[in-house]
Design a protein around this motif. Structure first.
Motif, PDB file in Angstrom:
ATOM      1  N   ILE A  24       0.912  -1.075  -0.088  1.00 41.13           N
ATOM      2  CA  ILE A  24      -0.001  -0.200   0.213  1.00 41.13           C
ATOM      3  C   ILE A  24       0.845   1.238   0.019  1.00 41.13           C
ATOM      4  CG2 ILE A  24      -1.791   1.323   1.108  1.00 41.13           C
ATOM      5  CD1 ILE A  24      -2.301  -1.338   2.577  1.00 41.13           C
ATOM      6  N   ARG A  63      -6.424   3.031  10.577  1.00 43.81           N
ATOM      7  CA  ARG A  63      -7.474   2.751   9.698  1.00 43.81           C
ATOM      8  C   ARG A  63      -7.278   1.273   8.803  1.00 43.81           C
ATOM      9  NH1 ARG A  63      -9.127   8.382   6.444  1.00 43.81           N
ATOM     10  NH2 ARG A  63      -9.224   9.683   8.334  1.00 43.81           N
ATOM     11  N   ILE A  64      -5.973   1.403   8.331  1.00 47.20           N
ATOM     12  CA  ILE A  64      -5.610   0.071   7.596  1.00 47.20           C
ATOM     13  C   ILE A  64      -5.930  -1.284   8.465  1.00 47.20           C
ATOM     14  CG2 ILE A  64      -3.856  -1.385   6.476  1.00 47.20           C
ATOM     15  CD1 ILE A  64      -2.663   1.533   5.353  1.00 47.20           C
ATOM     16  N   ILE A 118      -9.700  -0.766   2.332  1.00 46.22           N
ATOM     17  CA  ILE A 118      -8.514  -0.210   2.650  1.00 46.22           C
ATOM     18  C   ILE A 118      -8.747   1.273   1.835  1.00 46.22           C
ATOM     19  CG2 ILE A 118      -6.022   0.227   2.660  1.00 46.22           C
ATOM     20  CD1 ILE A 118      -6.019  -2.899   3.268  1.00 46.22           C
ATOM     21  N   VAL A 154      -0.185  -6.078   9.508  1.00 45.07           N
ATOM     22  CA  VAL A 154      -0.212  -5.051   9.034  1.00 45.07           C
ATOM     23  C   VAL A 154       1.183  -4.544   9.341  1.00 45.07           C
ATOM     24  CG1 VAL A 154      -0.859  -2.533   8.528  1.00 45.07           C
ATOM     25  CG2 VAL A 154      -2.659  -4.296   9.215  1.00 45.07           C
ATOM     26  N   SER A 182     -11.241   3.359   3.304  1.00 46.93           N
ATOM     27  CA  SER A 182     -11.188   3.982   4.436  1.00 46.93           C
ATOM     28  C   SER A 182     -10.235   5.341   4.414  1.00 46.93           C
ATOM     29  CB  SER A 182     -10.581   3.254   5.461  1.00 46.93           C
ATOM     30  OG  SER A 182      -9.485   2.474   5.308  1.00 46.93           O
ATOM     31  N   CYS A 225      -9.157  -2.640   8.786  1.00 49.59           N
ATOM     32  CA  CYS A 225      -9.688  -3.480   7.918  1.00 49.59           C
ATOM     33  C   CYS A 225      -9.587  -4.889   7.572  1.00 49.59           C
ATOM     34  CB  CYS A 225      -9.405  -2.659   6.303  1.00 49.59           C
ATOM     35  SG  CYS A 225      -9.960  -0.896   6.322  1.00 49.59           S
TER      36      CYS A 225
END
Length: 902
Positions: free
Chosen positions: A512, A539-540, A578, A550, A581, A543
């Motif tokens: 990402i 936020r990630i 993702i 992560v 968001s 999800c």
């Protein structure tokens, strides 16, 4: 004092494999930066000439340390007492190079050909690696004609050999410089992944000087860390002090090629994986060079072994002393029952009691059956945080952490069954205030008149444990977001891959990258950028599942590992969640910021089997998502890999294009519409690749920008343009102008100025007005002082500025008013469909009128018909450029065109 000084500068010799080059940069750095001196070592570096020279030097005592290949394993198992201290190259640099013959990329073409692989006179370890590779690809030793290796790439170029063993860090540079078409075949492509350079010593040195070995290794690895992060400095050091056999460009090429082999960012330099050595042993076994399942105990250096022995001896010594002390306690109890008139025994009891009370470690006599404390010294009470009465009322297990009780009870059962005489462990003790204390405990059975007792000695290691925990946290987690960092990410991915192989499940890896994060960082400051990253991490994480990983790799790059994947469509949902968001605004104090995400996705085992390839593929997919417009996700496909390889090869070729005089400057006339005369020309670069032919600027300019080569290319374009405009001002017209395109990367480069340009123009006797610099509208959106200063420099020098592709970007009258612009170039998208009463005609009219009101001249691009020319001339357009007048021409042809006009 003299003895200490002598010890502080112990002379040792390090035998290198080859002559001085960047391959041994870490040792030069350790020497020159004083790391060896700080470790008390006076180190001499001795050049080598390949083969088994380092092994022979170390075994004979001429050197204490050497640099060797994975072939050290064969030597160890043949009885040579060699010990590997550290791995420097995580991957072997050995490969085979062959002349490129068409599009086929097959190593089996080597059959029947002449090949230089190692010396025919002396055994060389890399031969085994390359021979194993050929055998695995179906090529037997008898299928090739081996020649004595000259180590001269020119032999491959002129055809003295058809293939040769090379270092990917060395010979390819000289082949590139010669413009020789070649292919490189690496054993890694067949799953043969040997270690490269290894630092090693002998068992004799290990046994005689364990502290020196430890100090030498630590200083060497420190040198490597410095060298890999200061490549240019070390290249200059090699040239100035060690060798001028290779030029600076080659040393830096070597340094760049070493990065994926050493992997200083991904792996701690010096790291050794026993499983990788087992892999190497298995390859040797397949070749019949080792028995299957051969053990290489003692081959790999254990940095902690010495320290553990010292600690063990200290504890055993203390245990022996305290056993005597325990015996003293026992005799003291007997003494109380005897006559108090026995003064000698009384004094002995007092002496041992004093030792017990004043001991620096906690000591307790414990009933082995009930676990109750029978006697406790003050240090034990201090560590436990309890009074003597509280201790007497407690049992040993009562003050232990619940998670540590079971393993300790198992050991105590063995102790009581006389299966053990003692044991040691690290455990946690609970204090009455709720605090937890880590202790190293040593427990030994002692004899008493009644039932069994044991003597327990403890040391408080809480601070050490907390320091270790902090170091581990910092080493494995990102300090800003508290997410796993690259190191932890790689560890978890490797773990998930092993589990996936057992379970037969798939893994998804998501790369990402936050779109437009740089703009937020530059505009609102790094502090607000950090706030955004923390929120993005949150936020990630929201999800995905708890079992997913992560991680933050650095900057604005995040990764997600989704293991135990049964339904690939679930990955689509995660990626889209993702993206959604991250689209929501990020509140940053009084401001709001908006970013999006580009996500690249790769699957294990569908796309790749190794960690390196998975990461590479996810990265390629992420860039594909960016190229498709950002704010989306893209899966890896083989086509992306092909495109990436093509880009990499073209970028490598681009590095030699300037030196190889492969660039040519073309010129397209800019015609004065009122008179039809050629007053100006736009300089356009072309690349005549020796194998590919003419490469489009649309293909190579983005690569030049990404690699930073665009700056050097831009300088070449300027100098060539200045040379020609000087000629045309003298031979054609004194006011002739040449336009030069500058990319945003060139224009925005901090610290750069046009001072060199102005000096060159002055030397050529040219005014600033002889040149026009063309920039795009997007640059004017950058309100940085760098852009403003550059425009002011151009104005002060008399160099005019043209705004290219006007009308296609962020057109704004305020920018035209604010900055000093001389020309507007109407984009070809307006000119292409120009017709009376058309909307494109209306827009072109408006641009021309507006420009003239602002005292700007107008150049229309893409003029291909006489009707377009006439319409533009009637509208008052000043200049035209396009195929109607001429296509871009080589400089000599354009010169002829100008002279024919005259």
């Amino acid at each position: 004092m003299l003895t200490g000084l002598a010890q502080a500068q112990q002379k040792v010799v390090l035998q290198l494999k080859h002559t001085h080059q960047f391959q041994f940069a870490g040792y030069y750095a350790a020497l020159e930066k004083g790391y060896y001196r700080e470790a008390g070592l006076d180190v001499q570096l001795v050049e080598g000439h390949g083969g088994l020279e380092p092994e022979k030097a170390v075994l004979s005592g001429k050197a204490q340390y050497g640099v060797g290949d994975s072939g050290l394993l064969l030597s160890r198992l043949s009885g040579k007492p060699l010990v590997v201290l550290a791995v420097v190259f995580q991957h072997s640099p050995y490969a085979l190079a062959m002349r490129q013959e068409g599009p086929g990329n097959d190593i089996r073409r080597i059959a029947g050909k002449r090949v230089m692989i190692g010396s025919l006179q002396d055994a060389q370890p890399q031969i085994d690696e390359l021979m194993a590779y050929l055998k695995k690809e179906g090529v037997n030793t008898s299928d090739i004609v081996r020649l004595e290796h000259s180590f001269d790439p020119n032999d491959l170029i002129v055809g003295r050999t058809d293939a040769m063993a090379v270092f990917v860090t060395n010979e390819p540079d000289y082949l590139d410089r010669a413009g020789f078409p070649y292919e490189v075949f690496s054993p890694r492509s067949a799953g043969i992944d040997f270690y490269g350079d290894n630092l090693f010593t002998s068992e004799q040195e290990m046994n005689a000087n364990p502290e020196r070995v430890k100090a030498f290794r630590a200083a060497s690895m420190r040198g490597w860390q410095y060298a890999m992060s200061h490549q240019e400095e070390i290249a200059d050091l090699i040239l100035n002090k060690y060798s001028r056999r290779h030029d600076r460009l080659h040393l830096l090429y070597e340094a760049r090629q070493m990065v994926p082999l050493v992997q200083p960012v991904l792996v701690e330099i010096g790291y050794m994986n026993p499983e990788r050595w087992q892999h190497i042993a298995d390859i040797y076994a397949e070749q019949g060079m080792l028995p299957k399942g051969a053990s290489f105990d003692g081959f790999l250096y254990n940095m902690e072994s010495g320290a553990n022995l010292v600690w063990l001896y200290r504890v055993l010594g203390a245990a022996a002393t305290l056993l005597v002390l325990g015996a003293g306690v026992h005799f003291t109890l007997l003494a109380r029952e005897r006559s108090r008139t026995d003064e000698a025994i009384r004094k002995g009891e007092q002496r041992f009691r004093t030792m017990f009370e004043a001991a620096p470690m906690g000591i307790a006599l414990i009933d082995s059956v009930s676990g109750q404390f029978r006697d406790v010294n003050p240090r034990f009470l201090e560590i436990a945080g309890r009074t003597p009465m509280e201790m007497k009322a407690s049992r040993w297990m009562d003050i232990s952490h619940p998670d540590d009780v079971a393993p300790e009870q198992e050991k105590m059962a063995q102790l009581n069954a006389q299966q053990l005489t003692g044991f040691k462990l690290t455990k946690r003790m609970l204090r009455p205030d709720g605090g937890v204390v880590w202790v190293d405990a040593s427990i030994n059975a002692i004899e008493t008149e009644s039932h069994p007792h044991h003597l327990c000695m403890i040391e408080d290691v809480t601070e050490k444990k907390e320091t270790e925990a902090l170091i581990w946290q910092q080493a494995n987690f990102d300090t800003l977001t508290q997410l796993p960092n690259r190191r932890m990410f790689l560890d978890r991915l490797q773990h998930d891959i092993l589990k996936s192989r057992r379970d037969g499940t798939r893994i998804a890896i998501l790369f990402i990258d936050l779109d437009h994060f740089k703009e937020v960082n530059d505009t609102l400051g790094h502090h607000q950028g950090d706030v955004l990253l923390i929120d993005a991490a949150r936020r990630i994480s929201a999800c995905v599942r708890q079992s997913d990983t992560v991680a933050r790799l650095g900057g604005d790059e995040f990764t997600v590992i989704v293991p135990e994947l049964h339904d690939v469509e679930r990955v689509d949902s995660i990626a889209q969640n993702i993206i959604d968001s991250l689209l929501a605004p990020f509140p940053l104090g009084q401001e709001q910021a908006f970013v999006s995400a580009s996500i690249g996705i790769t699957l294990y085992p569908d796309d790749a089997a190794s960690v390196d390839d998975l990461l590479k593929h996810a990265d390629q997919a992420m860039y594909a998502a960016k190229g498709a417009g950002r704010n989306r996700f893209s899966y890896f496909t083989p086509a992306l890999q092909v495109a990436a390889l093509n880009r990499m090869r073209l970028t490598n070729d681009l590095r030699g294009a300037l030196k190889g005089n492969q660039f040519k400057l073309y010129f397209q006339p800019i015609v004065h519409l009122a008179t039809g005369r050629i007053h100006k020309a736009e300089a356009l670069i072309r690349w005549e690749h020796p194998q590919r032919g003419l490469v489009s600027p649309l293909e190579f300019i983005p690569l030049a920008e990404a690699s930073g080569l665009v700056v050097a290319i831009g300088e070449w374009v300027f100098h060539e343009s200045a040379r020609w405009v000087q000629h045309w001002r003298r031979e054609v017209h004194p006011d002739f102008q040449v336009s030069i395109n500058q990319s945003p990367l060139e224009f925005q480069r901090e610290g750069a100025s046009y001072a060199n340009w102005l000096r060159t123009l002055q030397q050529l006797g040219l005014p600033g007005q002889s040149l026009v610099v063309e920039i795009t509208e997007g640059l004017l959106l950058d309100a940085s002082s760098t852009v403003t200063d550059k425009l002011l420099q151009l104005r002060d020098a008399g160099i005019q500025v043209a705004l290219d592709d006007f009308g296609t970007g962020y057109s704004s009258l305020s920018y035209l008013k604010k900055f000093d612009i001389d020309y507007l170039k109407i984009d070809r998208s307006f000119t292409r469909n120009l017709a009376p009463e058309s909307s494109d005609m209306a827009l072109s009219d408006a641009i021309i009128v507006m420009a003239h009101k602002l005292d700007l001249m107008v150049i229309a691009e893409g003029v291909e018909t006489a009707e377009q020319r006439d319409l533009l001339a009637a509208a008052g357009c000043d200049y035209g450029q396009g195929y109607l007048f001429a296509r871009p021409l080589p400089a000599a042809d354009f010169d002829t065109l100008l002279k024919s006009q005259a």
